[in-house]
Design an enzyme around this catalytic site. Structure first.
Site, PDB file in Angstrom:
ATOM      1  N   LYS A 112     -13.016 -46.172   5.861  1.00  0.00           N
ATOM      2  CA  LYS A 112     -11.933 -47.024   5.388  1.00  0.00           C
ATOM      3  C   LYS A 112     -10.957 -46.113   4.633  1.00  0.00           C
ATOM      4  O   LYS A 112     -11.257 -44.947   4.426  1.00  0.00           O
ATOM      5  CB  LYS A 112     -12.448 -48.125   4.463  1.00  0.00           C
ATOM      6  CG  LYS A 112     -13.414 -47.609   3.372  1.00  0.00           C
ATOM      7  CD  LYS A 112     -13.968 -48.722   2.506  1.00  0.00           C
ATOM      8  CE  LYS A 112     -15.084 -49.510   3.132  1.00  0.00           C
ATOM      9  NZ  LYS A 112     -14.725 -50.864   3.500  1.00  0.00           N
ATOM     10  N   LYS A 126     -12.463 -48.913  -3.617  1.00  0.00           N
ATOM     11  CA  LYS A 126     -13.420 -48.990  -2.508  1.00  0.00           C
ATOM     12  C   LYS A 126     -14.694 -48.170  -2.811  1.00  0.00           C
ATOM     13  O   LYS A 126     -15.685 -48.275  -2.113  1.00  0.00           O
ATOM     14  CB  LYS A 126     -12.769 -48.522  -1.217  1.00  0.00           C
ATOM     15  CG  LYS A 126     -11.620 -49.443  -0.758  1.00  0.00           C
ATOM     16  CD  LYS A 126     -10.964 -48.922   0.500  1.00  0.00           C
ATOM     17  CE  LYS A 126      -9.698 -49.683   0.879  1.00  0.00           C
ATOM     18  NZ  LYS A 126      -9.931 -50.967   1.558  1.00  0.00           N
ATOM     19  N   LYS A 178     -16.422 -55.555  11.740  1.00  0.00           N
ATOM     20  CA  LYS A 178     -16.603 -54.728  12.943  1.00  0.00           C
ATOM     21  C   LYS A 178     -18.017 -54.146  12.984  1.00  0.00           C
ATOM     22  O   LYS A 178     -18.653 -54.077  14.032  1.00  0.00           O
ATOM     23  CB  LYS A 178     -15.538 -53.618  12.991  1.00  0.00           C
ATOM     24  CG  LYS A 178     -14.122 -54.190  13.105  1.00  0.00           C
ATOM     25  CD  LYS A 178     -13.015 -53.184  12.800  1.00  0.00           C
ATOM     26  CE  LYS A 178     -11.705 -53.925  12.538  1.00  0.00           C
ATOM     27  NZ  LYS A 178     -10.655 -53.087  11.915  1.00  0.00           N
TER      28      LYS A 178
HETATM   29  O1  H53 Z   1      -5.417 -55.975   3.899  1.00  0.00           O
HETATM   30  C1  H53 Z   1      -6.552 -56.316   4.676  1.00  0.00           C
HETATM   31  C2  H53 Z   1      -7.691 -56.759   3.790  1.00  0.00           C
HETATM   32  C3  H53 Z   1      -7.986 -55.724   2.718  1.00  0.00           C
HETATM   33  C4  H53 Z   1      -6.707 -55.365   1.984  1.00  0.00           C
HETATM   34  C5  H53 Z   1      -5.653 -54.906   2.983  1.00  0.00           C
HETATM   35  C6  H53 Z   1      -4.331 -54.501   2.401  1.00  0.00           C
HETATM   36  C7  H53 Z   1      -3.699 -53.371   2.904  1.00  0.00           C
HETATM   37  O2  H53 Z   1      -4.288 -52.664   3.885  1.00  0.00           O
HETATM   38  C8  H53 Z   1      -2.449 -52.968   2.411  1.00  0.00           C
HETATM   39  C9  H53 Z   1      -1.828 -53.715   1.444  1.00  0.00           C
HETATM   40  C10 H53 Z   1      -2.445 -54.847   0.948  1.00  0.00           C
HETATM   41  O3  H53 Z   1      -1.827 -55.589   0.050  1.00  0.00           O
HETATM   42  C11 H53 Z   1      -3.697 -55.227   1.430  1.00  0.00           C
HETATM   43  O4  H53 Z   1      -6.955 -54.355   1.055  1.00  0.00           O
HETATM   44  O5  H53 Z   1      -8.957 -56.217   1.840  1.00  0.00           O
HETATM   45  O6  H53 Z   1      -8.826 -56.973   4.588  1.00  0.00           O
HETATM   46  C12 H53 Z   1      -6.130 -57.394   5.644  1.00  0.00           C
HETATM   47  O7  H53 Z   1      -5.936 -58.599   5.012  1.00  0.00           O
END
Ligand code: H53
Length: 824
Positions: free
Chosen positions: A547, A553, A659
């Protein structure tokens, strides 16, 4: 289904012809890249017919369309996915094999279109796949960045970023559509006049800079249904007529500036995930693609409809996070200034058309533009925002007389900033979070005031993923096995995967399932050997965390635990320990220092551990360079353990977790984001849950009461690990290399609060959970049941389910049937 066009001989001829016309070569002389191009053009030719048929069917049905506005679409490679969705993968693979061409090798020639950072961009890509598969009319609207997400190299353990020149060889699937170009204007000043005839106010932008937005369309092929929707990404170019004009008038400078603006604006994707950078160019990018997309949307609507006041009956705009929320004032501007509506009429249309998805509660991700920048760059838009805010605050004051606290919290314009989330919530008709827990946190904590005022707007849409890419394409062995066992209905209806449940008690089935996992581990081990030069044992536990690299994280927690295990193995060589391969993949934003140090730490620990013969290969650590959609598919298929260890409350949903689950890897995680729902589906016994709850985290954040030093001084094993950050163990004797990371955990001088992400607090419970993983894995029966159950219980997490919920509650679209386009 596609007539004769994927029949072997026809397809082979098409490929040969393409090689000839494109490169003046025979197939034997062509390079793999040239064959990739030739194959892609042959596939595109078939797609085009369905694309035409789809647009015709939509026109005839006068169908309502969703416009999914997103700064990011992390599509991944198109060729293989298109073939899967056209149900032609097998035929094409065989046809190519007859020409001695390996489709997998050809697929590897395609650069990953990486027009996104992480979860948010990949979600947008999954949504497009589902929309097409479910027969819903949709446009994805975004930017055709010349450079996508950077390519990551690891040099001496450090991340090095290299530009991703993904268009170098040309993109065979896109169509340039110059005839639909739109002009977008920035800056200057607004002159106000009264129309002498109508008496209406007119706003005229003067002294502005402008660029021409050129759309490129990419086909989004639905699964087996002939639907082809469009991802429209905008390129920029200078307005040449204007430039000449200026040149003639001697304003060479301005002409050059416009040229530069056009070049810059779509040059590169900002590599921050979950973090707002505040750069002027970023706001330009946002307005650029929004203005162009809305102009195109209105033009299309007006082709068939005369009353712009009814726009919302035919279109709905979904704003993916705050990034595209300038759509609200831009739509107002177009309706008022260009279409002649008055404020009330325009507001009715806009507020019935726009919907907003919130993807994070991380404060640093919420966009707040400085007013001076915003108003200078978008003077007319700023006026409109002021008016939206003014009218809204009248409402707030009427509802909460004398409560200026409310005004402070809810206003769009406050403390010199434009708060984009507030604007989206106030103006749209729907606000959704992306997992149950996340939506609850929005309603009761982060956006509590708005929820109180507009409860009817709030709803949850738990994220999902497409099983077509992440199982059918990424894990062909498992996909084939599932189809043999329960039929292929799961491909378009993942709830059917629950039909695997009875097989959990079938020993033979479990054995086959685990054999497939093993083969996928061998496939990954080969990839690792090739790319990292490291031998890993496919019989060891593949424990995977892939990730974006972000403190919340907690890759840091993972590597600290590995350091702890290593100490244990060294100290107690006799201790029984099931061999583990810890696999990481993560890009850090280029300017995110702590994230980059974490990458270096992982690689340094890997160096020491992987080269320590005394531990007999019990522990291996692998850092996968340049983690991206294509290698992600290999990783999910091969994982035994899915690491989802964010600080509870911080990960809005997560989608990687889904996934892994789909591919039969149990979750080792906190009760955060969609993990909560995963555990609900698969049962607590089939996941490894640890750590603080989101409420506990929030309580500590609000009321204090956590001091990491208490843990540090009372847990000598953990203390030892943390001290090793400073004693040079993993830094060739350098005592400073990991000082920042060390300080982030303990030093009250360096951060507002030490250990903001509760790493020490959760450490022991994580280590316990890891022990349980080992115990469970040793019991082959138990593990195989767990793994298979994870796959069997993953039905809820298809993006098809998510999209049906969006359609039902927010978008209100109709399914449109499309006949095969083969007769065009
Ligand atoms: O969005 C994902 C979530 C995840 C969250 C992500 C995300 C970004 O990748 C970028 C900006 C943002 O505000 C949020 O961190 O938890 O799964 C899709 O919803």
């Amino acid at each position: 289904m596609y007539g004769k066009r994927f029949e072997k001989e026809t397809f082979k001829t098409a490929v040969k012809d393409n090689v000839k016309t494109l490169y003046r070569k025979t197939i034997d002389e062509a390079t793999p890249q040239q064959i990739f191009q030739a194959v892609s053009y042959a596939v595109k030719e078939v797609i085009i017919d369905d694309w035409l048929a789809t647009q015709k069917a939509y026109d005839e049905a006068d169908a309502k369309t969703v416009y999914y506005m997103s700064m990011e679409f992390l599509m991944g490679r198109a060729l293989g996915n298109n073939l899967i969705n056209m149900t032609a993968y097998g035929e094409v693979k065989e046809a190519l094999a007859e020409m001695n061409i390996d489709l997998n090798v050809i697929e590897d020639e395609e650069p990953d279109p990486a027009l996104g950072n992480g979860g948010l961009g990949r979600l947008a890509a999954c949504f497009l796949d589902s929309l097409s598969t479910l027969n819903y009319p949709a446009y994805g609207c975004g930017i055709r960045y010349r450079y996508g997400m950077f390519k990551q190299k690891i040099e001496n353990g450090y991340q090095v970023e290299e530009p991703d020149n993904w268009l170098k060889e040309g993109n065979p699937f896109e169509l340039r559509r110059e005839e639909y170009a739109k002009e977008v204007r920035f800056g200057g000043n607004i002159r106000f006049e009264k129309d002498p005839e109508t008496g209406k106010d007119i706003f005229i932008q003067e002294n502005y800079e402008s660029v021409l937005a050129i759309p490129y369309d990419m086909p989004i092929v639905g699964y087996g249904n002939h639907v082809v929707n469009t991802l429209r990404v905008w390129d920029a170019k200078a307005i040449t007529d204007f430039q000449l004009d200026e040149f003639d008038r001697g304003n060479y400078h301005k002409a050059v500036e416009q040229e530069n603006l056009a070049k810059l604006i779509v040059d590169v994707l900002y590599p921050n995930d979950n973090h707002y950078s505040g750069k002027e160019l970023r706001l330009k990018q946002q307005y650029f693609f929004i203005s162009a997309s809305l102009q195109a949307m209105i033009a299309k609507y007006k082709k068939r409809h005369s009353d712009i006041r009814k726009l919302y009956e035919k279109v709905v705009i979904q704003m993916n996070d705050t990034h595209p929320t300038v759509a609200v004032p831009e739509l107002m501007r177009l309706l008022i200034d260009e279409e002649g509506l008055n404020w009330e009429e325009a507001w009715e249309v806009t507020s019935k058309t726009c919907a907003y998805t919130n993807h994070t509660i991380m404060a640093e991700a919420l966009e707040k533009w400085p007013i001076d920048l915003f108003s200078r760059l978008l003077p007319r838009i700023y006026q409109i925002v002021q008016e939206i805010d003014r009218r809204f605050l009248i409402q707030v004051r009427a509802k909460y007389p004398g409560n200026e606290e409310k005004v402070k919290k809810m206003a769009i314009l406050m403390d010199g900033q434009v708060r984009m989330a507030n604007m989206a919530i106030i103006s749209g008709f729907s606000v959704n979070g992306v997992a149950k827990l996340h939506t609850e946190i929005l309603k009761h904590q982060e956006l509590k005031d708005f929820y109180e005022m507009f409860p009817e707007k709030f709803n949850n849409k738990t994220n999902g993923i497409t099983q077509r890419r992440f199982l059918a394409h990424g894990n062909p062995l498992l996909a084939g096995w599932i189809t043999d066992r329960i039929g292929d209905g799961w491909i378009t209806d993942l709830s059917k995967i629950a039909n695997l449940k009875p097989l959990v008690n079938d020993e033979q089935a479990r054995r086959e399932f685990m054999q497939i996992k093993y083969k996928n581990k061998v496939r990954l081990a080969e990839y690792i050997k090739k790319h990292n030069g490291i031998e890993v044992d496919p019989r060891s536990i593949f424990d995977v965390q892939v990730k974006r690299l972000h403190e919340y994280k907690r890759q840091f927690l993972n590597i600290l635990h590995i350091m702890y295990l290593y100490n244990q193995i060294k100290e107690h060589p006799e201790m029984s320990f099931y061999p583990r391969t810890f696999i990481f993949g993560a890009k850090a934003a280029a300017g995110y220092q702590r994230a980059k140090e974490t990458i270096k730490l992982i690689n340094s620990v890997a160096d020491v551990v992987n080269n320590d013969r005394s531990i007999n290969g019990k522990l291996k650590i692998v850092f996968i360079e340049d983690y991206r959609v294509s290698n992600a598919e290999l990783l999910f298929a091969a994982a035994d353990v899915s690491e989802q260890i964010s600080t509870a409350s911080k990960e809005a949903s997560g989608t990687g977790n889904m996934k892994f689950m789909l591919n039969g890897a149990p979750t080792l995680g906190t009760m955060d984001g969609a993990n909560v729902e995963i555990v609900q589906e698969v049962g607590e016994d089939n996941a490894f849950i640890f750590g603080l709850s989101s409420q506990e985290v929030i309580d500590y954040e609000n009321h204090g009461g956590y001091n990491p030093l208490d843990i540090y001084f009372n847990d000598w094993e953990l203390k030892r690990v943390i001290d090793q950050l400073m004693d040079g163990t993993y830094a060739n004797g350098d005592h400073d290399m990991y000082k920042n990371l060390y300080n982030s955990l303990l030093n009250t001088q360096c951060t507002a609060r030490p250990d903001v992400y509760f790493i020490l607090k959760d450490f022991r419970s994580y280590a316990e959970a890891q022990k349980k993983v080992e115990q469970a894995y040793r019991d082959e029966q138990r593990w195989s049941k767990m793994a298979l159950l994870n796959t069997a219980c993953s039905g809820k997490f298809s993006s098809d389910r998510t999209i049906e919920e969006y359609v039902e509650d927010i978008w209100k679209l109709e399914k449109i049937q499309v006949p095969s386009g083969q007769f065009f």
